[in-house]
Enzyme design. Structure first.
Site, PDB file in Angstrom:
ATOM      1  CG  ASP A   1      -1.808   1.182   1.341  1.00  0.00           C
ATOM      2  OD1 ASP A   1      -1.986   1.873   0.316  1.00  0.00           O
ATOM      3  OD2 ASP A   1      -2.334   1.439   2.438  1.00  0.00           O
TER       4      ASP A   1
ATOM      5  CG  ASP B   1      -3.870   4.574  -1.905  1.00  0.00           C
ATOM      6  OD1 ASP B   1      -3.246   3.517  -1.650  1.00  0.00           O
ATOM      7  OD2 ASP B   1      -4.820   4.975  -1.224  1.00  0.00           O
TER       8      ASP B   1
END
Ligand code: NAG
Ligand code: NAG
Ligand code: NAG
Ligand code: NAG
Length: 421
Positions: A143, A320
Protein backbone atom coordinates in the site's frame (compact mmCIF):
# COMPACT_ATOMS: atom_id res chain seq x y z
CA UNK A 1 12.00 19.92 -7.91
CA UNK A 2 10.84 17.69 -10.37
CA UNK A 3 11.59 15.96 -13.44
CA UNK A 4 9.19 14.78 -15.86
CA UNK A 5 8.51 14.97 -19.52
CA UNK A 6 6.72 13.25 -22.25
CA UNK A 7 8.67 13.36 -25.42
CA UNK A 8 5.71 12.15 -27.31
CA UNK A 9 2.10 11.72 -26.50
CA UNK A 10 2.13 8.41 -28.24
CA UNK A 11 4.98 7.00 -26.28
CA UNK A 12 3.92 7.27 -22.71
CA UNK A 13 6.09 5.03 -20.65
CA UNK A 14 6.79 5.29 -16.97
CA UNK A 15 5.25 7.69 -14.55
CA UNK A 16 7.95 8.39 -12.03
CA UNK A 17 7.55 10.28 -8.83
CA UNK A 18 10.59 12.07 -7.59
CA UNK A 19 10.58 13.11 -4.03
CA UNK A 20 13.52 15.41 -4.25
CA UNK A 21 12.31 18.95 -3.84
CA UNK A 22 15.60 20.61 -4.69
CA UNK A 23 16.28 22.81 -7.72
CA UNK A 24 16.68 21.14 -11.05
CA UNK A 25 20.42 21.56 -11.05
CA UNK A 26 21.02 19.08 -8.27
CA UNK A 27 20.37 15.44 -8.94
CA UNK A 28 17.28 14.03 -7.33
CA UNK A 29 18.54 11.46 -4.90
CA UNK A 30 15.09 10.81 -3.51
CA UNK A 31 12.85 7.90 -3.61
CA UNK A 32 10.75 7.30 -6.64
CA UNK A 33 7.92 5.09 -7.65
CA UNK A 34 8.14 4.36 -11.32
CA UNK A 35 4.86 3.00 -12.41
CA UNK A 36 4.65 0.96 -15.54
CA UNK A 37 2.53 2.97 -17.84
CA UNK A 38 3.55 0.95 -20.85
CA UNK A 39 2.92 2.48 -24.23
CA UNK A 40 0.31 2.73 -26.83
CA UNK A 41 0.72 2.30 -30.52
CA UNK A 42 -2.64 3.75 -31.37
CA UNK A 43 -5.47 5.43 -29.56
CA UNK A 44 -6.64 3.32 -26.68
CA UNK A 45 -10.14 3.01 -27.94
CA UNK A 46 -12.26 0.26 -26.61
CA UNK A 47 -15.85 -0.20 -27.51
CA UNK A 48 -17.63 -2.33 -25.03
CA UNK A 49 -20.79 -4.27 -25.65
CA UNK A 50 -22.97 -4.41 -22.62
CA UNK A 51 -24.07 -7.96 -23.30
CA UNK A 52 -20.55 -9.21 -22.72
CA UNK A 53 -19.79 -7.05 -19.70
CA UNK A 54 -20.07 -8.25 -16.14
CA UNK A 55 -22.74 -6.88 -13.88
CA UNK A 56 -21.53 -4.09 -11.63
CA UNK A 57 -21.25 -5.13 -8.00
CA UNK A 58 -21.21 -2.00 -5.82
CA UNK A 59 -20.26 -3.79 -2.62
CA UNK A 60 -16.45 -3.56 -2.69
CA UNK A 61 -16.64 0.03 -3.84
CA UNK A 62 -19.20 1.46 -1.46
CA UNK A 63 -16.96 -0.13 1.15
CA UNK A 64 -13.89 1.51 -0.34
CA UNK A 65 -15.67 4.90 -0.37
CA UNK A 66 -16.45 4.60 3.32
CA UNK A 67 -12.93 3.48 4.03
CA UNK A 68 -11.34 6.38 2.19
CA UNK A 69 -12.99 8.76 4.63
CA UNK A 70 -11.07 7.03 7.38
CA UNK A 71 -7.83 6.56 5.51
CA UNK A 72 -7.68 10.19 4.41
CA UNK A 73 -9.39 11.91 7.31
CA UNK A 74 -6.18 13.76 8.24
CA UNK A 75 -4.99 14.43 4.72
CA UNK A 76 -5.31 18.22 4.85
CA UNK A 77 -2.99 18.34 7.85
CA UNK A 78 -0.41 16.34 5.98
CA UNK A 79 -0.45 17.83 2.53
CA UNK A 80 -0.12 21.37 1.24
CA UNK A 81 -3.74 21.44 0.18
CA UNK A 82 -6.85 23.02 1.53
CA UNK A 83 -10.50 23.34 0.72
CA UNK A 84 -11.40 25.79 -1.97
CA UNK A 85 -7.83 26.64 -2.88
CA UNK A 86 -6.19 25.62 -6.08
CA UNK A 87 -3.35 23.15 -6.04
CA UNK A 88 0.31 23.76 -6.43
CA UNK A 89 2.16 25.32 -9.25
CA UNK A 90 3.78 22.81 -11.46
CA UNK A 91 7.15 22.97 -13.07
CA UNK A 92 8.04 20.60 -15.84
CA UNK A 93 11.34 19.91 -17.46
CA UNK A 94 12.25 17.45 -20.10
CA UNK A 95 14.10 14.20 -19.78
CA UNK A 96 17.43 15.67 -20.77
CA UNK A 97 17.41 17.74 -17.62
CA UNK A 98 16.41 14.87 -15.40
CA UNK A 99 19.68 13.60 -14.02
CA UNK A 100 18.40 10.65 -12.05
CA UNK A 101 18.55 7.52 -14.14
CA UNK A 102 17.46 4.46 -12.24
CA UNK A 103 19.65 1.44 -12.90
CA UNK A 104 18.26 -1.53 -14.66
CA UNK A 105 18.08 -4.19 -12.03
CA UNK A 106 15.78 -7.05 -12.69
CA UNK A 107 14.96 -10.21 -10.81
CA UNK A 108 16.97 -10.18 -7.57
CA UNK A 109 15.13 -7.42 -5.76
CA UNK A 110 11.76 -7.89 -7.21
CA UNK A 111 8.96 -9.39 -5.24
CA UNK A 112 6.19 -11.04 -7.22
CA UNK A 113 2.74 -9.83 -6.28
CA UNK A 114 -0.51 -11.69 -6.58
CA UNK A 115 -3.53 -9.94 -7.92
CA UNK A 116 -6.70 -10.60 -5.93
CA UNK A 117 -9.30 -10.79 -8.65
CA UNK A 118 -12.92 -10.53 -7.61
CA UNK A 119 -15.55 -10.73 -10.34
CA UNK A 120 -13.07 -9.57 -12.99
CA UNK A 121 -11.92 -6.68 -10.81
CA UNK A 122 -8.38 -6.32 -9.54
CA UNK A 123 -9.11 -5.54 -5.91
CA UNK A 124 -5.67 -5.69 -4.35
CA UNK A 125 -2.09 -6.75 -4.92
CA UNK A 126 -0.13 -8.67 -2.32
CA UNK A 127 3.23 -10.37 -1.87
CA UNK A 128 5.02 -12.55 0.65
CA UNK A 129 6.94 -11.36 3.69
CA UNK A 130 8.70 -13.34 6.40
CA UNK A 131 8.51 -12.25 10.00
CA UNK A 132 10.44 -13.46 13.04
CA UNK A 133 13.10 -16.09 13.77
CA UNK A 134 12.57 -18.65 12.42
CA UNK A 135 10.63 -16.85 9.72
CA UNK A 136 6.87 -17.13 9.53
CA UNK A 137 5.46 -16.31 6.12
CA UNK A 138 2.56 -13.90 5.41
CA UNK A 139 0.66 -12.41 2.50
CA UNK A 140 1.05 -8.66 2.59
CA UNK A 141 -0.92 -5.99 0.74
CA UNK A 142 1.48 -3.42 -0.75
CA UNK A 143 0.00 0.00 0.00
CA UNK A 144 1.73 3.15 -1.21
CA UNK A 145 -1.02 5.22 0.47
CA UNK A 146 -0.05 4.48 4.08
CA UNK A 147 3.12 4.01 6.11
CA UNK A 148 2.69 1.26 8.70
CA UNK A 149 3.31 -2.47 8.59
CA UNK A 150 0.96 -4.72 10.49
CA UNK A 151 0.29 -8.42 10.96
CA UNK A 152 -2.42 -10.07 13.07
CA UNK A 153 -1.30 -11.49 16.44
CA UNK A 154 -3.74 -13.10 18.86
CA UNK A 155 -6.59 -11.74 16.80
CA UNK A 156 -9.67 -13.75 17.67
CA UNK A 157 -11.72 -12.50 14.75
CA UNK A 158 -9.05 -12.60 12.05
CA UNK A 159 -9.45 -15.15 9.30
CA UNK A 160 -5.97 -15.29 7.80
CA UNK A 161 -2.66 -16.48 9.10
CA UNK A 162 -1.36 -14.93 12.33
CA UNK A 163 2.09 -14.25 13.69
CA UNK A 164 3.03 -16.29 16.74
CA UNK A 165 5.22 -13.85 18.60
CA UNK A 166 6.03 -16.38 21.30
CA UNK A 167 7.68 -18.63 18.70
CA UNK A 168 10.09 -15.96 17.48
CA UNK A 169 13.37 -15.62 19.36
CA UNK A 170 13.92 -12.09 18.04
CA UNK A 171 10.53 -10.54 18.75
CA UNK A 172 10.38 -7.48 21.02
CA UNK A 173 7.25 -5.93 22.40
CA UNK A 174 7.39 -2.14 22.68
CA UNK A 175 4.16 -2.15 24.73
CA UNK A 176 3.00 0.88 22.77
CA UNK A 177 -0.53 1.00 21.44
CA UNK A 178 -0.97 0.87 17.70
CA UNK A 179 -3.99 1.67 15.57
CA UNK A 180 -4.55 2.80 12.01
CA UNK A 181 -7.39 3.42 9.57
CA UNK A 182 -7.32 2.34 5.97
CA UNK A 183 -9.41 2.44 2.87
CA UNK A 184 -10.51 -1.06 3.62
CA UNK A 185 -10.87 -0.94 7.39
CA UNK A 186 -9.30 -0.31 10.76
CA UNK A 187 -6.82 -2.28 12.83
CA UNK A 188 -5.45 -1.95 16.35
CA UNK A 189 -3.07 -3.71 18.73
CA UNK A 190 0.47 -3.29 20.01
CA UNK A 191 3.65 -2.07 18.40
CA UNK A 192 6.35 -4.75 18.21
CA UNK A 193 9.73 -5.24 16.55
CA UNK A 194 11.16 -8.24 14.77
CA UNK A 195 13.08 -9.36 11.72
CA UNK A 196 11.15 -8.71 8.51
CA UNK A 197 12.28 -9.98 5.13
CA UNK A 198 10.87 -9.35 1.71
CA UNK A 199 12.33 -9.87 -1.73
CA UNK A 200 15.55 -11.14 -0.17
CA UNK A 201 16.05 -8.05 2.00
CA UNK A 202 16.10 -8.41 5.74
CA UNK A 203 15.57 -5.70 8.34
CA UNK A 204 16.10 -6.46 12.01
CA UNK A 205 13.98 -4.77 14.63
CA UNK A 206 11.50 -3.54 12.07
CA UNK A 207 8.54 -1.97 13.84
CA UNK A 208 5.16 -3.42 13.02
CA UNK A 209 1.71 -3.38 14.50
CA UNK A 210 0.76 -6.67 16.10
CA UNK A 211 -2.93 -6.21 15.58
CA UNK A 212 -5.47 -8.09 17.64
CA UNK A 213 -8.48 -6.23 16.27
CA UNK A 214 -9.34 -5.85 12.64
CA UNK A 215 -12.55 -4.29 11.33
CA UNK A 216 -15.04 -6.31 9.31
CA UNK A 217 -13.84 -4.82 6.06
CA UNK A 218 -10.62 -6.82 6.18
CA UNK A 219 -12.38 -10.15 6.36
CA UNK A 220 -12.64 -12.24 3.27
CA UNK A 221 -9.52 -10.72 1.73
CA UNK A 222 -6.55 -12.90 0.81
CA UNK A 223 -3.88 -10.84 2.57
CA UNK A 224 -2.93 -11.43 6.19
CA UNK A 225 -1.28 -8.06 6.74
CA UNK A 226 -0.28 -4.85 5.05
CA UNK A 227 2.92 -2.98 4.24
CA UNK A 228 2.72 0.81 3.99
CA UNK A 229 5.16 2.23 1.45
CA UNK A 230 4.50 5.95 2.01
CA UNK A 231 6.68 8.16 4.23
CA UNK A 232 6.94 7.52 7.94
CA UNK A 233 5.92 11.14 8.51
CA UNK A 234 2.38 9.77 8.27
CA UNK A 235 3.06 6.47 10.06
CA UNK A 236 0.89 5.99 13.12
CA UNK A 237 3.82 4.14 14.69
CA UNK A 238 6.04 7.18 14.11
CA UNK A 239 8.76 4.69 13.16
CA UNK A 240 10.70 4.25 9.91
CA UNK A 241 9.06 2.09 7.29
CA UNK A 242 10.58 -1.10 5.91
CA UNK A 243 11.57 0.77 2.76
CA UNK A 244 13.14 3.63 4.73
CA UNK A 245 15.16 1.11 6.70
CA UNK A 246 16.39 -0.45 3.48
CA UNK A 247 17.53 2.99 2.37
CA UNK A 248 18.99 3.89 5.74
CA UNK A 249 21.09 0.70 5.72
CA UNK A 250 22.27 1.34 2.17
CA UNK A 251 20.84 -1.94 1.06
CA UNK A 252 19.32 -0.70 -2.17
CA UNK A 253 21.12 -0.27 -5.49
CA UNK A 254 19.04 2.88 -6.03
CA UNK A 255 16.91 4.98 -3.67
CA UNK A 256 13.63 3.96 -5.19
CA UNK A 257 11.07 1.29 -5.58
CA UNK A 258 8.70 0.53 -8.41
CA UNK A 259 5.49 -1.36 -8.85
CA UNK A 260 4.07 -3.15 -11.84
CA UNK A 261 0.41 -4.04 -11.59
CA UNK A 262 -1.15 -6.45 -14.03
CA UNK A 263 -4.77 -6.49 -15.11
CA UNK A 264 -6.85 -9.58 -14.43
CA UNK A 265 -3.86 -11.83 -14.08
CA UNK A 266 -3.18 -13.52 -10.81
CA UNK A 267 0.57 -13.47 -11.37
CA UNK A 268 2.83 -11.06 -13.20
CA UNK A 269 2.62 -8.05 -10.89
CA UNK A 270 5.63 -7.04 -8.85
CA UNK A 271 7.23 -4.52 -6.57
CA UNK A 272 10.90 -3.84 -7.18
CA UNK A 273 12.91 -2.55 -4.22
CA UNK A 274 15.71 -0.29 -5.42
CA UNK A 275 15.04 -1.09 -9.01
CA UNK A 276 12.76 -0.76 -11.93
CA UNK A 277 12.22 -3.48 -14.41
CA UNK A 278 12.97 -2.01 -17.81
CA UNK A 279 11.28 -4.99 -19.41
CA UNK A 280 8.06 -3.59 -18.07
CA UNK A 281 8.43 -0.20 -19.70
CA UNK A 282 8.97 1.36 -23.05
CA UNK A 283 10.14 4.85 -23.89
CA UNK A 284 11.67 7.45 -21.63
CA UNK A 285 10.96 7.80 -17.94
CA UNK A 286 8.66 10.67 -17.05
CA UNK A 287 9.16 12.45 -13.79
CA UNK A 288 6.76 14.20 -11.49
CA UNK A 289 7.92 15.87 -8.28
CA UNK A 290 6.48 14.72 -5.03
CA UNK A 291 4.67 17.62 -3.34
CA UNK A 292 5.33 16.53 0.19
CA UNK A 293 7.15 13.69 1.89
CA UNK A 294 4.02 12.27 3.41
CA UNK A 295 1.97 10.51 0.79
CA UNK A 296 3.34 9.87 -2.69
CA UNK A 297 1.61 13.06 -3.76
CA UNK A 298 1.98 14.76 -7.11
CA UNK A 299 0.54 17.76 -8.91
CA UNK A 300 -2.27 16.91 -11.25
CA UNK A 301 -3.66 19.38 -13.68
CA UNK A 302 -6.32 17.77 -15.76
CA UNK A 303 -8.54 14.86 -16.54
CA UNK A 304 -9.94 14.53 -20.01
CA UNK A 305 -11.98 12.50 -22.40
CA UNK A 306 -10.53 12.32 -25.87
CA UNK A 307 -7.89 14.93 -26.35
CA UNK A 308 -10.10 17.93 -26.71
CA UNK A 309 -12.30 17.97 -23.65
CA UNK A 310 -10.40 18.61 -20.46
CA UNK A 311 -11.33 19.51 -16.95
CA UNK A 312 -8.61 21.93 -16.17
CA UNK A 313 -8.11 22.00 -12.45
CA UNK A 314 -5.01 21.90 -10.33
CA UNK A 315 -5.15 19.00 -7.94
CA UNK A 316 -2.88 17.02 -5.69
CA UNK A 317 -3.00 13.38 -6.64
CA UNK A 318 -2.00 10.69 -4.17
CA UNK A 319 -0.58 7.60 -5.82
CA UNK A 320 -2.21 4.84 -3.81
CA UNK A 321 -1.64 1.20 -4.73
CA UNK A 322 -3.85 0.25 -1.77
CA UNK A 323 -6.93 1.85 -3.35
CA UNK A 324 -8.74 0.11 -6.18
CA UNK A 325 -10.40 2.98 -8.06
CA UNK A 326 -9.71 6.59 -8.97
CA UNK A 327 -11.25 9.39 -6.93
CA UNK A 328 -11.36 13.11 -7.71
CA UNK A 329 -13.08 16.18 -6.31
CA UNK A 330 -16.85 16.18 -6.91
CA UNK A 331 -16.77 19.29 -9.10
CA UNK A 332 -14.12 17.75 -11.32
CA UNK A 333 -15.89 14.42 -11.55
CA UNK A 334 -19.26 15.90 -12.50
CA UNK A 335 -17.58 18.03 -15.14
CA UNK A 336 -15.68 14.99 -16.37
CA UNK A 337 -18.83 12.92 -16.82
CA UNK A 338 -20.66 15.86 -18.39
CA UNK A 339 -18.16 15.53 -21.25
CA UNK A 340 -19.45 12.02 -21.91
CA UNK A 341 -22.87 12.34 -23.41
CA UNK A 342 -25.46 10.07 -21.84
CA UNK A 343 -23.66 9.86 -18.52
CA UNK A 344 -25.44 10.58 -15.25
CA UNK A 345 -25.04 10.35 -11.48
CA UNK A 346 -25.90 6.95 -10.01
CA UNK A 347 -27.12 7.81 -6.50
CA UNK A 348 -28.55 4.30 -6.15
CA UNK A 349 -24.95 3.20 -5.45
CA UNK A 350 -23.89 6.31 -3.58
CA UNK A 351 -23.12 9.97 -4.27
CA UNK A 352 -19.68 8.98 -5.58
CA UNK A 353 -20.91 6.99 -8.60
CA UNK A 354 -21.75 7.86 -12.20
CA UNK A 355 -22.84 5.79 -15.15
CA UNK A 356 -22.15 6.28 -18.84
CA UNK A 357 -23.26 4.54 -22.03
CA UNK A 358 -21.30 1.28 -22.29
CA UNK A 359 -21.07 1.68 -26.05
CA UNK A 360 -19.25 5.02 -25.86
CA UNK A 361 -15.72 5.14 -27.16
CA UNK A 362 -13.52 6.66 -24.52
CA UNK A 363 -9.97 7.87 -24.48
CA UNK A 364 -9.50 8.96 -20.87
CA UNK A 365 -6.46 10.98 -19.95
CA UNK A 366 -5.09 11.94 -16.57
CA UNK A 367 -2.48 14.63 -16.65
CA UNK A 368 0.38 14.97 -14.19
CA UNK A 369 2.63 17.97 -14.57
CA UNK A 370 1.19 18.73 -17.96
CA UNK A 371 1.73 15.27 -19.36
CA UNK A 372 -1.13 12.97 -20.11
CA UNK A 373 -1.35 9.31 -19.34
CA UNK A 374 -4.24 7.28 -20.56
CA UNK A 375 -6.58 5.08 -18.65
CA UNK A 376 -7.96 2.22 -20.65
CA UNK A 377 -11.71 1.71 -20.95
CA UNK A 378 -11.00 -1.82 -19.75
CA UNK A 379 -9.99 -0.37 -16.40
CA UNK A 380 -12.56 2.43 -16.36
CA UNK A 381 -15.57 0.21 -17.00
CA UNK A 382 -16.80 -1.41 -13.78
CA UNK A 383 -19.67 -3.29 -15.41
CA UNK A 384 -23.30 -2.79 -16.36
CA UNK A 385 -25.98 -1.53 -14.00
CA UNK A 386 -28.29 -4.45 -14.87
CA UNK A 387 -28.20 -7.43 -17.23
CA UNK A 388 -28.31 -6.06 -20.79
CA UNK A 389 -28.44 -2.49 -19.54
CA UNK A 390 -26.84 0.04 -21.90
CA UNK A 391 -25.37 1.84 -18.88
CA UNK A 392 -22.05 1.06 -17.27
CA UNK A 393 -20.54 2.34 -14.04
CA UNK A 394 -17.39 4.44 -14.43
CA UNK A 395 -14.23 3.83 -12.41
CA UNK A 396 -13.63 7.51 -11.66
CA UNK A 397 -15.53 8.35 -8.50
CA UNK A 398 -16.38 11.58 -6.76
CA UNK A 399 -14.94 12.74 -3.43
CA UNK A 400 -17.48 14.97 -1.71
CA UNK A 401 -16.23 18.26 -0.34
CA UNK A 402 -19.18 17.99 2.06
CA UNK A 403 -17.58 14.79 3.35
CA UNK A 404 -14.56 16.81 4.38
CA UNK A 405 -12.32 15.95 1.44
CA UNK A 406 -10.19 18.87 0.26
CA UNK A 407 -11.60 20.26 -2.96
CA UNK A 408 -8.41 19.53 -4.87
CA UNK A 409 -7.57 16.06 -3.61
CA UNK A 410 -7.41 13.15 -6.04
CA UNK A 411 -6.67 9.57 -5.01
CA UNK A 412 -5.14 7.63 -7.83
CA UNK A 413 -5.70 3.93 -7.32
CA UNK A 414 -4.95 0.73 -9.18
CA UNK A 415 -7.60 1.23 -11.88
CA UNK A 416 -5.32 3.89 -13.31
CA UNK A 417 -1.94 2.63 -12.07
CA UNK A 418 -2.30 -0.73 -13.79
CA UNK A 419 -3.79 0.75 -16.91
CA UNK A 420 -1.99 0.57 -20.17
CA UNK A 421 -3.82 1.67 -23.20
C1 NAG B 1 -2.84 14.55 11.75
O1 NAG B 1 -1.76 15.18 11.10
C2 NAG B 1 -0.93 15.98 11.95
C3 NAG B 1 0.09 16.66 11.07
O2 NAG B 1 0.93 15.73 10.46
C4 NAG B 1 -0.31 15.09 13.00
O3 NAG B 1 0.46 15.89 13.90
C5 NAG B 1 -1.39 14.37 13.78
O4 NAG B 1 -0.80 13.46 14.67
C6 NAG B 1 -2.31 13.61 12.83
N1 NAG B 1 -3.40 13.03 13.59
C7 NAG B 1 -3.68 11.74 13.54
C8 NAG B 1 -4.76 11.27 14.42
O5 NAG B 1 -3.10 10.98 12.80
C1 NAG C 1 -0.33 -13.62 22.28
O1 NAG C 1 -0.79 -14.68 23.07
C2 NAG C 1 0.27 -15.38 23.75
C3 NAG C 1 -0.35 -16.57 24.48
O2 NAG C 1 -1.46 -16.14 25.21
C4 NAG C 1 0.99 -14.42 24.69
O3 NAG C 1 2.04 -15.08 25.34
C5 NAG C 1 1.54 -13.26 23.88
O4 NAG C 1 2.15 -12.31 24.72
C6 NAG C 1 0.44 -12.58 23.09
N1 NAG C 1 1.01 -11.60 22.21
C7 NAG C 1 0.57 -10.36 22.12
C8 NAG C 1 1.26 -9.43 21.19
O5 NAG C 1 -0.38 -9.95 22.75
C1 NAG D 1 -14.19 10.33 -28.44
O1 NAG D 1 -13.81 10.26 -29.80
C2 NAG D 1 -14.44 9.24 -30.54
C3 NAG D 1 -13.89 9.25 -31.93
O2 NAG D 1 -12.50 9.19 -31.91
C4 NAG D 1 -15.94 9.46 -30.54
O3 NAG D 1 -16.55 8.37 -31.20
C5 NAG D 1 -16.43 9.51 -29.11
O4 NAG D 1 -17.80 9.80 -29.09
C6 NAG D 1 -15.68 10.56 -28.33
N1 NAG D 1 -16.10 10.44 -26.95
C7 NAG D 1 -16.36 11.50 -26.22
C8 NAG D 1 -16.88 11.23 -24.84
O5 NAG D 1 -16.19 12.63 -26.58
C1 NAG E 1 0.48 -3.38 -16.96
C2 NAG E 1 1.32 -3.03 -18.13
O1 NAG E 1 1.08 -2.07 -18.76
N1 NAG E 1 2.35 -3.79 -18.38
C3 NAG E 1 3.21 -3.52 -19.48
C4 NAG E 1 4.53 -2.96 -19.01
O2 NAG E 1 5.45 -2.92 -20.08
C5 NAG E 1 5.66 -4.15 -20.74
C6 NAG E 1 6.74 -3.97 -21.77
O3 NAG E 1 6.40 -3.02 -22.70
C7 NAG E 1 4.36 -4.62 -21.37
O4 NAG E 1 4.53 -5.84 -22.01
C8 NAG E 1 3.35 -4.78 -20.27
O5 NAG E 1 2.13 -5.13 -20.82
Amino acid sequence: MLLFAFSSFLLASVLTLDVNATPLASPPSGRVIPINRSFRRHKPVHTAHSSTLPLFDPEPFTRECQGLKRKYFNVSNNLPISSGVDGLDIVTVDDAEAPFIPPVVIAPNSLPLKDYIYENLDLLYYGLADLGTPGQSFSIDIDSGSADLWIPVNCSECEGKQFEDTKSSTCKNSHRDFSVSYGSGEVSGTLMQDVVSMAGFEIRDQFFGAVCEVSDDFRGLPNDGLLGMAFSTIAQSGEPTFFENLMENNMLPAPMFSVHLARNQESGSEVCFGCMDRMKTLGPVKWVPVCSKTYWSVSMDAVGVNTTALVDKKMVGIIDTGTTLVYMPDVVVSEFYSMISGSKPAPEYGPEFFTYPCSTTLDIQLSFGGNSFSMSSLDFNLGTTAPNSPDCVGGILSLGSDEGFPSNLAIIGDAFLKSCA
